[in-house]
Design an enzyme around this catalytic site. Structure first.
Site, PDB file in Angstrom:
ATOM      1  CE  LYS A   1       5.601   0.806   1.658  1.00  0.00           C
ATOM      2  NZ  LYS A   1       4.824   1.507   0.621  1.00  0.00           N
TER       3      LYS A   1
ATOM      4  CE1 TYR B   1       0.612   0.648   4.509  1.00  0.00           C
ATOM      5  CE2 TYR B   1      -0.526  -1.455   4.614  1.00  0.00           C
ATOM      6  CZ  TYR B   1       0.246  -0.486   5.212  1.00  0.00           C
ATOM      7  OH  TYR B   1       0.638  -0.636   6.511  1.00  0.00           O
ATOM      8  CB  CYS B   2       1.183   4.307   0.640  1.00  0.00           C
ATOM      9  SG  CYS B   2       1.644   6.054   0.466  1.00  0.00           S
ATOM     10  N   PRO B   3       2.501   2.719  -2.515  1.00  0.00           N
ATOM     11  CG  PRO B   3       2.024   1.925  -4.668  1.00  0.00           C
ATOM     12  CD  PRO B   3       1.374   2.310  -3.371  1.00  0.00           C
TER      13      PRO B   3
END
Length: 278
Positions: free
Chosen positions: A159, A146-148
């Site tokens: 991550k 998420y939120c790459p």
């Protein structure tokens, strides 16, 4: 070579990592804007602020444009999460008691800070903090998280942190969330369901990430160590000290508190507008 941004003569430490469940994440974004102004106008030394928020999903501006936002936000609330929209870039992230946020707030008065400089400094700080574990910490986009972003921090392709930046009145806030403990994939699964409900298969102009929960993990999972927020706080302070700066603890000044009221009002109004349908 220690990054020049990390070689500060003085670090003003504002630790808000133990404020508990009543600490609203909107306050954090207002505080960082306040400190950017304070640092940018030369009224404050460079700041390191640490903060923790319980069960909160912080949405980006694009997330607030999801076609079925109302249902997606309702789902998060049924799962026991507060939902806010932040004023810096990026997309949805999960904050909880196992996630430590660090803001480094620098002045941009003498010379401009290139956006990559801010990211590189934060990456180097995190590498230094966890150097004893002899694990390679990479900075590259982790597809499926998420939120790459291009400065996702990962170990072995998983991550554990994301970095964003905010510029206000001559100050630059470089903000990172570090998943210290708990399940990284469980957090990612929550956001996967959020997007699934928010999109319902519709094609949108903005391309939202397809979340693959297995791409995310906490540092405790990755380092095979029971890390806590206090133990990582200690690593942070020791690392900053090793760069040669003087550290001192501080709270917001009276002047900053009145400035904070202004920024608080702004973010509250932004949230009311963005989540109007809620």
């Amino acid at each position: 070579m220690v990054h020049e941004l990390l070689q500060q003569a003085k670090w003003r430490i504002i630790d808000q990592s133990n404020f508990g469940p009543m600490f609203d994440a909107k306050q954090s974004f207002a505080i960082d804007d306040t400190l950017c102004t304070s640092v940018g106008t030369g009224q404050s030394d460079t700041v390191v602020r640490t903060w923790v928020h319980y069960n909160t999903v912080v949405l980006g501006i694009q997330d607030a444009k999801l076609p079925y936002l109302h249902e997606a936000v309702s789902f998060l609330k049924t799962q026991g999460y507060h939902v806010i929209v932040r004023n810096s870039g990026g997309l949805a992230v999960v904050l909880d008691e196992g996630v430590l946020n660090i803001s480094l707030i620098f002045p941009e008065t003498t010379k401009a800070i290139d956006i990559n400089q801010g990211y590189e400094a934060m990456w180097q700080l995190i590498q230094a903090m966890f150097s004893a574990y002899n694990k390679t910490i990479e900075a590259r986009e982790i597809v499926g998280s998420y939120c790459p972003g291009s400065y996702d921090l990962s170990i072995a392709g998983k991550k554990f942190a994301g970095i964003s930046q905010r510029r206000v009145r001559g100050g630059v806030a470089v903000q990172i969330y570090l998943c210290i403990n708990g399940s990284g994939s469980a957090r990612a699964e929550l956001i996967r369901q959020f997007y699934e409900l928010g999109l319902k298969g519709e094609t949108t102009k903005f391309v939202y990430p397809t979340i693959v929960p297995s791409t995310m993990a906490s540092l405790s999972e990755l380092l095979n160590e029971d890390l806590t927020i206090p133990s990582v706080m200690l690593l942070l302070l020791r690392t900053l000290q090793s760069f040669g700066g003087e550290l001192y603890s501080s709270a917001l000044t009276g002047e900053e508190l009145s400035l904070y009221e202004y920024y608080w009002d702004r973010i509250v109004k932004r949230n009311e507008k963005a989540l109007m349908t809620q």
